[in-house]
Every structure is written in structure tokens, then in C-alpha cells.
Write a protein that holds these residues in place. Structure first.
Motif, PDB file in Angstrom:
ATOM      1  N   ASP A   1       0.842  -1.091   0.037  1.00  0.00           N
ATOM      2  CA  ASP A   1      -0.213  -0.181  -0.004  1.00  0.00           C
ATOM      3  C   ASP A   1       0.790   1.283  -0.095  1.00  0.00           C
ATOM      4  O   ASP A   1       0.434   2.197   0.217  1.00  0.00           O
ATOM      5  N   PHE A   2       2.013   1.173  -0.385  1.00  0.00           N
ATOM      6  CA  PHE A   2       2.851   2.244  -0.271  1.00  0.00           C
ATOM      7  C   PHE A   2       2.965   2.966  -1.971  1.00  0.00           C
ATOM      8  O   PHE A   2       2.842   2.208  -2.631  1.00  0.00           O
TER       9      PHE A   2
ATOM     10  N   LYS B   1       2.335   6.619   2.211  1.00  0.00           N
ATOM     11  CA  LYS B   1       0.844   5.712   1.964  1.00  0.00           C
ATOM     12  C   LYS B   1      -0.275   6.732   2.485  1.00  0.00           C
ATOM     13  O   LYS B   1       0.178   7.735   3.171  1.00  0.00           O
TER      14      LYS B   1
END
Length: 79
Positions: free
Chosen positions: A3-4, A24
């Protein structure tokens, strides 16, 4: 977790790339936690954000951030 992302900040008036970071969530839009050079640029020119790479894990984001900083040498990245 993937999710970065790696993002870039550009000045609104001249479209100059002045910062590259990793984050993120909504980090790419936040003004908090920035260095003085970043704040001075944004106070004078404003900023817009672009996500360059997304859905990557933190270690990959860190590596890609370093590579992009080396390649583009944005003036607000102090490291």
C-alpha cells in the motif's frame, strides 16, 4: 503489504519538480512534517502532487525513492 507509493511534488506556477518522497494513505497531500526548504518553496509557489509508482511494499518504495532522488536531484530533498 503493497500500500506504499512514490510521489513527486511540483510547483504550481512553473511545474518544477522540487521533491520526491514515499508514503501511503494521503501523505503526498500533507504539508505537515516537511523541511524548511519544502515549506519555503510551497509558500511561494504552491504545490501539486503526482504519484509515480503505486501498490508497492515499503522496501521497494524506499529503493525507488532513492533512485528517483539520485536521478532528478530535487532541491527540497535534503538527503
Amino acid at each position: 503489504m503493497s500500500d506504499f507509493y512514490v510521489y513527486a511534488h511540483y510547483t504550481i506556477d512553473t511545474d518544477e519538480l522540487f521533491y520526491i518522497g514515499k508514503g501511503k494513505g494521503r501523505r503526498h497531500l500533507q504539508k505537515a512534517g516537511r523541511n524548511i526548504v519544502w515549506k519555503n518553496i510551497v509558500n511561494k509557489h504552491g504545490f501539486k502532487s503526482e504519484i509515480l509508482l503505486k501498490n508497492i511494499d515499503e522496501s521497494d518504495a524506499f529503493i525507488q525513492e532513492i533512485l528517483a532522488i539520485r536521478e532528478f536531484d530535487p532541491r527540497a530533498n535534503l538527503t
